[in-house]
Design an enzyme around this catalytic site. Structure first.
Site, mmCIF file in Angstrom:
data_model
loop_
_atom_site.group_PDB
_atom_site.id
_atom_site.type_symbol
_atom_site.label_atom_id
_atom_site.label_comp_id
_atom_site.label_asym_id
_atom_site.label_seq_id
_atom_site.Cartn_x
_atom_site.Cartn_y
_atom_site.Cartn_z
ATOM 1 N N ASN A 34 0.851 -1.193 0.000
ATOM 2 C CA ASN A 34 0.000 0.000 0.000
ATOM 3 C C ASN A 34 0.883 1.238 0.000
ATOM 4 O OD1 ASN A 34 0.312 1.068 2.897
ATOM 5 N ND2 ASN A 34 -0.191 -1.087 3.234
ATOM 6 N N ARG A 35 0.266 2.395 -0.119
ATOM 7 C CA ARG A 35 0.997 3.647 -0.341
ATOM 8 C C ARG A 35 1.359 4.405 0.925
ATOM 9 N NH1 ARG A 35 0.849 4.639 -5.697
ATOM 10 N NH2 ARG A 35 -0.870 3.715 -6.880
#
Ligand code: CTP
Ligand code: CA
Length: 244
Positions: A34-35
């Site tokens: 994920n970011r």
């Protein structure tokens, strides 16, 4: 040094902060991730150390230049410290957090934990077969580290803090979702962040709502990630059991 008011209210307290985003291996060269940048968790670690805490920062896949911001400038008597433990997967993050939590007064789960992981991780790289669609990747649910910590309380009197990033329209369902999540998790504090429309991920300023374990609103903070971090520690300090 210290908080905005130079507070030294975490001197000699042991705290654990998880930060960043976990990665779940698909095969030896690929992952699901994920970011999350880790900036909020790094700001939390730094703010705690400036207030005198001994911090274990469990860092999941945080860029080194971001991690460098975790060390506080404080020195001398009552100075805090930050020890960094770098991890990749949710399983590794869980082990590291629980290991450090056994001795901690506070655990803050600021990491973006992958909800699912591949059911199997082959030892060899998955090869494509020309003209054939790829095999689906079966996912299984990861353990909920925050809920486990909140329900088990690895150390008596330990304060457990979660974060939640929710999306929704502006009509207040972010708050409804946050309140339900606060009750579900059982943590002492849930830091609710409305994301979308430029807020939350990767942005400089945050707007967060602090909820208790019953979903009651304790307060609201708008500011930079360091400012949010200090507001979280202010709320945590109120919950800490005074030392004998
Ligand atoms: N969290 C955790 N373990 C997981 C998933 C989340 O400890 N397997 C923690 C996060 O670190 C955060 C909090 O739980 O402190 C809320 O994470 P969030 O993703 O918002 O909640 P979920 O329960 O995963 O719900 P959903 O993603 O479906 O909204
Ligand atoms: Ca989740």
């Amino acid at each position: 040094p210290g908080g905005p008011s130079g507070s030294r209210d975490l001197v000699a307290r042991r705290v654990v902060v998880s930060a960043g985003g976990t990665r779940e291996p698909i095969d030896p060269v690929r992952f699901i991730g994920n970011r999350s940048s880790g900036l909020q968790g790094v700001a939390l670690a730094r703010a705690a150390a400036e207030r005198g805490a001994h911090v274990t920062l469990v860092a999941a896949n945080i860029a080194l230049e971001v991690l460098a911001g975790a060390s506080s400038a404080g020195q001398g008597q009552g100075a805090g410290t930050v020890d960094v433990v770098r991890v990749e997967s949710t399983a590794d993050l869980r082990d590291a957090v629980r290991g450090a939590a056994a001795e901690a007064d506070v655990v803050v789960m600021a990491a973006a934990v992958a909800d699912f992981r591949p059911a199997r991780t082959p030892d060899a790289k998955i090869k494509k077969v020309p003209g054939r669609p790829p095999a689906p990747i079966e996912l299984v649910l990861n353990p909920d580290i925050l809920a486990e910590l909140a329900h088990e309380r690895l150390r008596p009197g330990q304060v457990v803090v979660g974060f939640a990033a929710e999306t929704g329209d502006e009509t207040g369902d972010v708050l409804d979702l946050g309140r339900a999540k606060a009750r579900r998790k059982g943590a002492d504090l849930l830091v609710l962040n409305a994301v979308g429309g430029g807020r939350g991920f990767g942005t400089v300023t945050n707007e967060v709502t602090l909820l208790d374990g019953t979903g009651e609103v304790l307060g609201q903070v708008a500011g930079t990630k360091p400012e949010v971090a200090d507001a979280v520690w202010d709320a945590v300090v109120k919950l800490l059991v005074p030392r004998a």
